[in-house]
Motif scaffolding. Structure first.
Motif, mmCIF file in Angstrom:
data_model
loop_
_atom_site.group_PDB
_atom_site.id
_atom_site.type_symbol
_atom_site.label_atom_id
_atom_site.label_comp_id
_atom_site.label_asym_id
_atom_site.label_seq_id
_atom_site.Cartn_x
_atom_site.Cartn_y
_atom_site.Cartn_z
ATOM 1 N N SER A 87 0.829 -1.063 -0.144
ATOM 2 C CA SER A 87 0.134 0.099 -0.015
ATOM 3 C C SER A 87 0.817 1.329 0.035
ATOM 4 C CB SER A 87 -0.876 -0.073 1.332
ATOM 5 O OG SER A 87 -0.090 0.331 2.571
ATOM 6 N N ASN A 88 0.140 2.540 -0.076
ATOM 7 C CA ASN A 88 0.723 3.685 0.072
ATOM 8 C C ASN A 88 1.168 3.751 1.640
ATOM 9 O OD1 ASN A 88 0.915 4.468 -2.449
ATOM 10 N ND2 ASN A 88 -0.908 5.484 -2.388
ATOM 11 N N PRO A 89 1.644 4.903 2.155
ATOM 12 C CA PRO A 89 2.130 4.883 3.610
ATOM 13 C C PRO A 89 0.688 4.982 4.369
ATOM 14 C CG PRO A 89 3.632 6.153 2.452
ATOM 15 C CD PRO A 89 2.668 5.650 1.287
ATOM 16 N N GLN A 90 0.525 4.406 5.544
ATOM 17 C CA GLN A 90 -0.601 4.449 6.469
ATOM 18 C C GLN A 90 -0.354 5.472 7.400
ATOM 19 O OE1 GLN A 90 -3.527 2.917 5.229
ATOM 20 N NE2 GLN A 90 -2.256 2.928 3.373
ATOM 21 N N ASP A 91 -1.658 5.778 8.056
ATOM 22 C CA ASP A 91 -1.452 6.697 9.489
ATOM 23 C C ASP A 91 -1.109 5.910 10.329
ATOM 24 O OD1 ASP A 91 -2.299 8.806 8.447
ATOM 25 O OD2 ASP A 91 -4.382 8.695 8.798
ATOM 26 N N GLU A 92 -0.378 6.072 11.532
ATOM 27 C CA GLU A 92 -0.150 5.074 12.761
ATOM 28 C C GLU A 92 -1.328 4.522 13.343
ATOM 29 O OE1 GLU A 92 2.277 7.719 15.235
ATOM 30 O OE2 GLU A 92 4.103 7.726 14.088
ATOM 31 N N GLY A 93 -1.020 3.383 13.811
ATOM 32 C CA GLY A 93 -2.228 2.898 14.778
ATOM 33 C C GLY A 93 -2.543 1.665 14.112
ATOM 34 N N ILE A 124 -4.024 -4.719 11.262
ATOM 35 C CA ILE A 124 -2.673 -4.511 11.300
ATOM 36 C C ILE A 124 -2.142 -3.516 12.094
ATOM 37 C CG2 ILE A 124 -2.444 -3.136 9.021
ATOM 38 C CD1 ILE A 124 0.105 -4.780 8.323
ATOM 39 N N GLU A 125 -1.057 -3.306 12.815
ATOM 40 C CA GLU A 125 -0.535 -2.500 13.467
ATOM 41 C C GLU A 125 0.466 -1.576 12.909
ATOM 42 O OE1 GLU A 125 -1.275 -0.188 16.687
ATOM 43 O OE2 GLU A 125 -2.122 -2.285 16.805
ATOM 44 N N ILE A 126 0.158 -0.476 12.445
ATOM 45 C CA ILE A 126 1.348 0.502 12.186
ATOM 46 C C ILE A 126 2.071 1.189 13.271
ATOM 47 C CG2 ILE A 126 2.053 2.584 10.447
ATOM 48 C CD1 ILE A 126 0.452 0.103 9.083
ATOM 49 N N PRO A 127 3.328 0.927 13.557
ATOM 50 C CA PRO A 127 3.795 1.335 14.935
ATOM 51 C C PRO A 127 3.643 2.909 14.920
ATOM 52 C CG PRO A 127 5.203 -0.161 13.671
ATOM 53 C CD PRO A 127 4.171 0.365 12.791
ATOM 54 N N SER A 128 3.404 3.399 16.032
ATOM 55 C CA SER A 128 3.127 4.560 16.651
ATOM 56 C C SER A 128 4.302 5.185 17.438
ATOM 57 C CB SER A 128 1.800 5.068 17.145
ATOM 58 O OG SER A 128 1.989 4.228 18.306
ATOM 59 N N ALA A 129 4.550 6.578 17.359
ATOM 60 C CA ALA A 129 5.749 7.111 18.107
ATOM 61 C C ALA A 129 5.420 7.101 19.497
ATOM 62 C CB ALA A 129 6.036 8.550 17.621
ATOM 63 N N ASP A 130 4.248 7.098 19.955
ATOM 64 C CA ASP A 130 3.890 6.975 21.255
ATOM 65 C C ASP A 130 3.321 5.664 21.864
ATOM 66 O OD1 ASP A 130 1.661 7.107 20.100
ATOM 67 O OD2 ASP A 130 0.478 8.483 21.197
#
Length: 389
Positions: A87-93, A124-130
């Motif tokens: 895919s294209n880049p996804q939002d975190e989360g 799926i989990e997109i790693p988040s900074a927090d």
């Protein structure tokens, strides 16, 4: 000439929105298996650009697509009949997704399955900074139990999940406040413990002494009276009776089975999206039962963005701000900064009404998140830290 150029821009826009046009940015080949894959499964994967890569063996298929974020991305078949694409880049989360094989939408056999969008499917989990606040850590952990009960109102067996904090079973003299926490539309009672990480969020907050040890009850927000012949003939869904189920069946059951502090000063209620709508109505109809409220990405005026008439809205229950300020210990609202309309406008109209009535409330915005689980995890993190203090 201008018309030709405009048509070209429109066509190009549709091309990229359809997922056919991939971003020109070079794909970074640093993909790693998702944190919510089934044991031993290499795919799906996520890279440093937050792209999702899926792969599935389907040698007889003629077309396979990765369907995520409302966009379908074509996958490519190799000589072994394995289809792969990203895919294209996804939002975190956390995000729900699926694969589309020759027109049939199916879960990815590599991911764990979650109940969302009205079905059990892939996530799926997109790693988040927090992500540290909901990470698994070496701290005392509570227990989430499955509680099955028979509802006379629905004439059916139902269940709720109950989180009890670390130490609950060891310190048997202690009693605890309770948060009733509801999921969103097309989700169920599994959402907050699976996608929402509610147990880990509270474990970490309590261990850091940023939250009071509490019980959390997560029930199914879909509750209807038994069907009768008339309903079947009309093919109509009866009106929800979740409010009655919660207040007359669930709460008494929880107070009898668990060591709660059974009064309004030690009860909170909150929900996300549809659950925010439900819990707001329940709260305002039962101010003798609850004293804390949290609405994540929703209010009871949704989807309306019109100014609220306090004389008629929820039977005029917001008319007297002074009385509400005395009864409600915390009125808390949260929203993601990237949420689509009508959510921001609807919540905005509600906030305007609260301000006009002099009703005290707290408002939180989750940065760079939309109508999805990272928003709601952050909301729970902020809200839970304010409860019962």
């Amino acid at each position: 000439m201008n018309r030709i150029f405009s048509m070209f821009i429109i066509t190009l826009s549709l091309y990229f929105q359809s997922g056919l046009g991939q971003e020109t940015q070079r794909v970074a080949e640093d993909f790693k298996p998702s944190s919510v894959n089934q044991a031993g499964k290499e795919f799906p994967q996520v890279n440093s650009q937050k792209r999702v890569r899926a792969s599935i063996a389907a040698p007889n298929a003629t077309k396979v697509q990765l369907d995520i974020g409302g966009i379908k991305y074509d996958m490519v078949k190799d000589s072994n009949g394995v289809w792969t694409g990203e895919s294209n880049p996804q939002d975190e989360g956390f995000h729900y997704y699926q694969l589309n094989i020759d027109g049939a939408s199916v879960p990815d056999p590599g991911s764990l399955y979650f109940y969302g969008a009205g079905r059990w499917g892939s996530g799926i989990e997109i790693p988040s900074a927090d992500e540290d606040f909901f990470a698994m850590k070496n701290v005392p952990h509570g227990l989430t139990s499955e509680n099955i009960y028979f509802s006379k109102l629905t004439n059916a067996f139902r269940r709720c999940f109950v989180y009890t904090p670390a130490g609950y079973n060891e310190s048997t003299k202690n009693r605890y406040p309770v948060l009733y926490l509801q999921h969103g539309s097309f989700e169920d009672e599994t959402g907050w413990s699976a996608q929402g990480k509610a147990d880990l969020i509270l474990d970490n907050l309590i261990a850091a002494k940023r939250a009071v040890p509490m019980i959390i009850v997560m029930d199914n927000g879909y509750a209807y009276p038994p069907k009768n012949t008339g309903d079947a003939v009309k093919n109509e869904r009866p009106e929800s009776i979740f409010e009655q189920v919660l207040t007359t069946e669930v709460i008494p059951m929880i107070d009898s089975k668990f060591r709660t502090v059974a009064d309004r000063d030690h009860r909170a209620i909150a929900g996300l999206s549809m659950g925010a709508n439900q819990t707001m109505r329940i709260m305002m109809n039962h101010l003798d039962t609850f004293s804390y409220y949290g609405g994540f990405s929703g209010t009871s005026n949704y989807p309306s963005t019109d100014p609220i008439d306090v004389t008629t809205f929820l039977d005029g229950k917001y008319k007297d701000g002074k009385v509400l300020n005395k009864k409600i210990k915390l009125f808390w609202l949260g929203l993601g900064t990237k949420e689509p309309n009508p959510f921001p406008k609807s919540v905005g109209a509600f906030k305007t009404m609260l301000t006009q009535q002099g009703i005290q409330y707290e408002y939180y915005e989750s940065p760079e998140t939309a109508h999805e689980w990272l928003t709601w995890r952050r909301c729970l993190y902020q809200f839970a830290s304010r409860l019962f203090k």
